[in-house]
Motif scaffolding. Sequence first.
Motif, PDB file in Angstrom:
ATOM      1  N   GLY A   1      29.035  81.023  25.526  1.00  0.00           N
ATOM      2  CA  GLY A   1      29.506  79.769  26.117  1.00  0.00           C
ATOM      3  C   GLY A   1      29.450  79.822  27.630  1.00  0.00           C
ATOM      4  N   ALA A   2      29.893  80.950  28.206  1.00  0.00           N
ATOM      5  CA  ALA A   2      29.906  81.089  29.662  1.00  0.00           C
ATOM      6  C   ALA A   2      28.483  80.981  30.211  1.00  0.00           C
ATOM      7  N   LEU A   3      27.537  81.632  29.540  1.00  0.00           N
ATOM      8  CA  LEU A   3      26.150  81.594  30.014  1.00  0.00           C
ATOM      9  C   LEU A   3      25.552  80.187  29.887  1.00  0.00           C
ATOM     10  N   VAL A   4      25.925  79.492  28.809  1.00  0.00           N
ATOM     11  CA  VAL A   4      25.408  78.135  28.627  1.00  0.00           C
ATOM     12  C   VAL A   4      25.964  77.214  29.718  1.00  0.00           C
ATOM     13  N   VAL A   5      27.266  77.354  29.985  1.00  0.00           N
ATOM     14  CA  VAL A   5      27.880  76.523  31.027  1.00  0.00           C
ATOM     15  C   VAL A   5      27.233  76.816  32.385  1.00  0.00           C
ATOM     16  N   PHE A   6      27.029  78.096  32.654  1.00  0.00           N
ATOM     17  CA  PHE A   6      26.399  78.479  33.933  1.00  0.00           C
ATOM     18  C   PHE A   6      25.011  77.833  34.053  1.00  0.00           C
ATOM     19  N   ALA A   7      24.202  77.959  33.015  1.00  0.00           N
ATOM     20  CA  ALA A   7      22.840  77.410  33.067  1.00  0.00           C
ATOM     21  C   ALA A   7      22.876  75.891  33.223  1.00  0.00           C
ATOM     22  N   ALA A   8      23.799  75.241  32.516  1.00  0.00           N
ATOM     23  CA  ALA A   8      23.870  73.777  32.575  1.00  0.00           C
ATOM     24  C   ALA A   8      24.259  73.318  33.978  1.00  0.00           C
ATOM     25  N   LEU A   9      25.235  74.024  34.561  1.00  0.00           N
ATOM     26  CA  LEU A   9      25.679  73.670  35.909  1.00  0.00           C
ATOM     27  C   LEU A   9      24.545  73.866  36.919  1.00  0.00           C
ATOM     28  N   MET A  10      23.846  74.984  36.775  1.00  0.00           N
ATOM     29  CA  MET A  10      22.739  75.267  37.694  1.00  0.00           C
ATOM     30  C   MET A  10      21.610  74.247  37.526  1.00  0.00           C
TER      31      MET A  10
ATOM     32  N   GLY B   1      26.683  96.480  18.266  1.00  0.00           N
ATOM     33  CA  GLY B   1      27.550  95.796  17.297  1.00  0.00           C
ATOM     34  C   GLY B   1      28.283  94.635  17.943  1.00  0.00           C
ATOM     35  N   PHE B   2      28.142  93.445  17.335  1.00  0.00           N
ATOM     36  CA  PHE B   2      28.739  92.233  17.909  1.00  0.00           C
ATOM     37  C   PHE B   2      30.252  92.210  17.757  1.00  0.00           C
ATOM     38  N   HIS B   3      30.927  91.513  18.683  1.00  0.00           N
ATOM     39  CA  HIS B   3      32.352  91.193  18.571  1.00  0.00           C
ATOM     40  C   HIS B   3      32.386  89.670  18.507  1.00  0.00           C
ATOM     41  N   PRO B   4      32.263  89.099  17.291  1.00  0.00           N
ATOM     42  CA  PRO B   4      31.931  87.677  17.152  1.00  0.00           C
ATOM     43  C   PRO B   4      32.688  86.734  18.088  1.00  0.00           C
ATOM     44  N   LEU B   5      34.019  86.844  18.112  1.00  0.00           N
ATOM     45  CA  LEU B   5      34.787  85.860  18.868  1.00  0.00           C
ATOM     46  C   LEU B   5      34.508  85.976  20.368  1.00  0.00           C
ATOM     47  N   ALA B   6      34.617  87.213  20.871  1.00  0.00           N
ATOM     48  CA  ALA B   6      34.384  87.440  22.297  1.00  0.00           C
ATOM     49  C   ALA B   6      32.962  87.014  22.665  1.00  0.00           C
ATOM     50  N   ASP B   7      32.023  87.332  21.790  1.00  0.00           N
ATOM     51  CA  ASP B   7      30.623  87.048  22.122  1.00  0.00           C
ATOM     52  C   ASP B   7      30.335  85.551  22.169  1.00  0.00           C
TER      53      ASP B   7
ATOM     54  N   TYR C   1      28.140  89.510  34.107  1.00  0.00           N
ATOM     55  CA  TYR C   1      29.066  90.285  33.286  1.00  0.00           C
ATOM     56  C   TYR C   1      28.939  89.877  31.824  1.00  0.00           C
ATOM     57  N   HIS C   2      28.865  88.566  31.598  1.00  0.00           N
ATOM     58  CA  HIS C   2      28.755  88.067  30.221  1.00  0.00           C
ATOM     59  C   HIS C   2      27.427  88.505  29.599  1.00  0.00           C
ATOM     60  N   CYS C   3      26.413  88.564  30.435  1.00  0.00           N
ATOM     61  CA  CYS C   3      25.111  89.023  29.953  1.00  0.00           C
ATOM     62  C   CYS C   3      25.188  90.498  29.555  1.00  0.00           C
ATOM     63  N   VAL C   4      25.800  91.322  30.424  1.00  0.00           N
ATOM     64  CA  VAL C   4      25.932  92.758  30.138  1.00  0.00           C
ATOM     65  C   VAL C   4      26.675  92.969  28.826  1.00  0.00           C
ATOM     66  N   GLU C   5      27.791  92.255  28.681  1.00  0.00           N
ATOM     67  CA  GLU C   5      28.590  92.413  27.468  1.00  0.00           C
ATOM     68  C   GLU C   5      27.786  92.054  26.228  1.00  0.00           C
TER      69      GLU C   5
ATOM     70  N   TRP D   1      42.102  91.817  40.580  1.00  0.00           N
ATOM     71  CA  TRP D   1      41.396  90.646  41.105  1.00  0.00           C
ATOM     72  C   TRP D   1      39.895  90.755  40.867  1.00  0.00           C
ATOM     73  N   ALA D   2      39.386  91.997  40.970  1.00  0.00           N
ATOM     74  CA  ALA D   2      37.953  92.185  40.766  1.00  0.00           C
ATOM     75  C   ALA D   2      37.595  91.942  39.297  1.00  0.00           C
ATOM     76  N   GLN D   3      38.537  92.301  38.421  1.00  0.00           N
ATOM     77  CA  GLN D   3      38.290  92.063  36.990  1.00  0.00           C
ATOM     78  C   GLN D   3      38.250  90.564  36.693  1.00  0.00           C
ATOM     79  N   THR D   4      39.166  89.844  37.342  1.00  0.00           N
ATOM     80  CA  THR D   4      39.182  88.392  37.164  1.00  0.00           C
ATOM     81  C   THR D   4      37.863  87.794  37.640  1.00  0.00           C
ATOM     82  N   LEU D   5      37.446  88.308  38.802  1.00  0.00           N
ATOM     83  CA  LEU D   5      36.196  87.829  39.377  1.00  0.00           C
ATOM     84  C   LEU D   5      35.027  88.082  38.425  1.00  0.00           C
ATOM     85  N   ALA D   6      35.053  89.236  37.792  1.00  0.00           N
ATOM     86  CA  ALA D   6      33.957  89.600  36.887  1.00  0.00           C
ATOM     87  C   ALA D   6      33.799  88.561  35.778  1.00  0.00           C
ATOM     88  N   HIS D   7      34.939  87.966  35.377  1.00  0.00           N
ATOM     89  CA  HIS D   7      34.850  87.008  34.273  1.00  0.00           C
ATOM     90  C   HIS D   7      34.144  85.716  34.646  1.00  0.00           C
ATOM     91  N   VAL D   8      34.086  85.419  35.947  1.00  0.00           N
ATOM     92  CA  VAL D   8      33.296  84.242  36.318  1.00  0.00           C
ATOM     93  C   VAL D   8      31.889  84.650  36.747  1.00  0.00           C
TER      94      VAL D   8
END
Lengths: 311, 262
Positions: free
Chosen positions: B239-248, B228-234, B216-220, B205-212
Amino acid sequence: MAIALRDVVKRYTDRDGTSIAAVDGLTLDVPDGVCLGLLGPNGAGKSTTMRLLTAQSLPDEGTIDVLGHEVPREAKQARALMGVVPQTDNLDEELTVRQNLEVFARLYRVPRAGLREAVGRALEVAHLTGRAETRVVNLSGGMRRRLLVARGLVHSPRLVLLDEPTVGLDPQVRADLWGLIAGLRASGVTVLMSTHYIEEAERLADTCALMSHGKVIADGSPAELIASHAGEHVEEHEGSPERLAEIEGLARRAGLPTRRTGPTVSVLRAEHIPSSLADTLADGGSNGHRILHRPANLEDVFVMLTGETVD
Amino acid sequence: MRPLTERLRAFEWAPVRGVWRRELALFRRYWASSSFASLIEPTIWLLAFGFGFGALVGHVAGYRYVDFVGTGVVATATLFTSAFPGMFNTYIRRTYQHSYDAVLAAPVDVHEVVAGEASWIAVKSGVYSCAPILVALAFGLRPGVGVIAVPVVTVLTAAGFALFGVWTSTIVPSINSFDYIISGVLAPLFLVAGTFFPIGGLPGWAQTLAHVNPLYHCVELVRHAVFGFHPLADLGHVGALVVFAALMWLLAVRGMRRRLID
Ligand SMILES: Nc1ncnc2c1ncn2[C@@H]1O[C@H](COP(=O)(O)OP(=O)(O)OP(=O)(O)O)[C@@H](O)[C@H]1O
Ligand SMILES: [Mg+2]
């Protein structure tokens, strides 16, 4: 018209759900180039009116036009053309005098090339040229007020809103600001100035609007207001409380307005006192009863119409 | 030139520049102490965790522990240097100094004020948050070229958290109520972000929480930029950071409008 308000209503709802109309059917015109004094007791709605003009308050009813722009829809355009001096000091305390002016010159879109000149002029107007590099926290109250006024003038606006510009200032600084406002008026700037200092309105305003409970209850030039509400002369009676109560009764019965100020009763429109009554009123000089004759003034009108005492 | 009133648009840069001008004037006074703090703090973290803890742990998730922490600290620095000024500065300027009342009497709208405040905090925080990387270099970090993307990540993250701070400043009843936000929201975000330990070891559950958790997305992203980038995951992380900023952004502008226009 520089400003035209029509049937404007602004209600506020308190936490407990009661709603009060701070502005309640206000209709007011301020012609171009005129200095209009908005007079009224505490809570009359003067500041709310100012905030409606900048769209920092949104009206519930009515229409507002400022310099040809419909407010709030075109409020940004209207705000670009006017200068605002608020009732509460909201200078940036951490910045210097010059920086305060520079930031606002920017916000008012003063072109880069004219910035230095505009700031220099504002400094001069406020007599703060020698203090330009002082931080606002280190200014005296009077200097802060002058800076607040200068900040509202940095872009040479056509219309200036002054909300109680001299409240709480010593006579010297007040006289200084009066000079400044008179100068604005002389240069053709439209001024809407709220105040509850009667003297301020008498000296500076071409025309006055008397506000009470959110609407204008009387307007005109100071002389017109005095003539139509207080007449020419006032008889001020000083004496024992019983005698004063008696005088009030007599005057009222004769249809003459009266007002109380501390230990005296003033009979307005004294020129209309019937000669029979004049003798009765003058009688009783024995136990310290004294009568003072003076011309009617705007304060008489204010107190009579609003039922409030003034500073 | 057309008259000014015809040139005014719904979003103008002048108010943003006005805010920046003010902040730069102040920054000239305090840059030395800020810069000192931003270098000293990660140094202490790295000394304590990197060496103290690192001696016990050695490697974590395939990284030297000191490298793991060095990159993680970038994210925590971003969080605190953006959310705190977002909350406190805007609260103080709104309620005690009435600065926004002054600004809104000029041809400035609420969203422009928010843009000005948030962009300044985001850039300052984003730049300062890169300091731990410099410190980590001294501790032996050997980053790839992707490291030049770190400021982009931190500025984006900081924008979101600055706006989060602005929004919360409009909902707290008093300045003391920020304690709830700090202990109840920011501290958990800080802990469950994979900064000091990988989230892989946490319960499901804590791992799931980390994804929102935006942090966490910033750390990754910071770790991937450095190692070294992981293109797809990155792409997902961005996207997660952009959505967060837009919502805020939406919440901050709405909150400020409610508080400033009556
Ligand atoms: N934001 C607000 N919320 C609730 N009530 C308000 C608000 N602003 C003003 N009022 C109320 O509206 C009325 C008019 O206030 P306003 O400040 O316009 O009066 P004023 O004429 O400027 O008074 P003063 O001379 O004291 O400055 C008052 O009763 C005040 O309490
Ligand atoms: Mg007022």
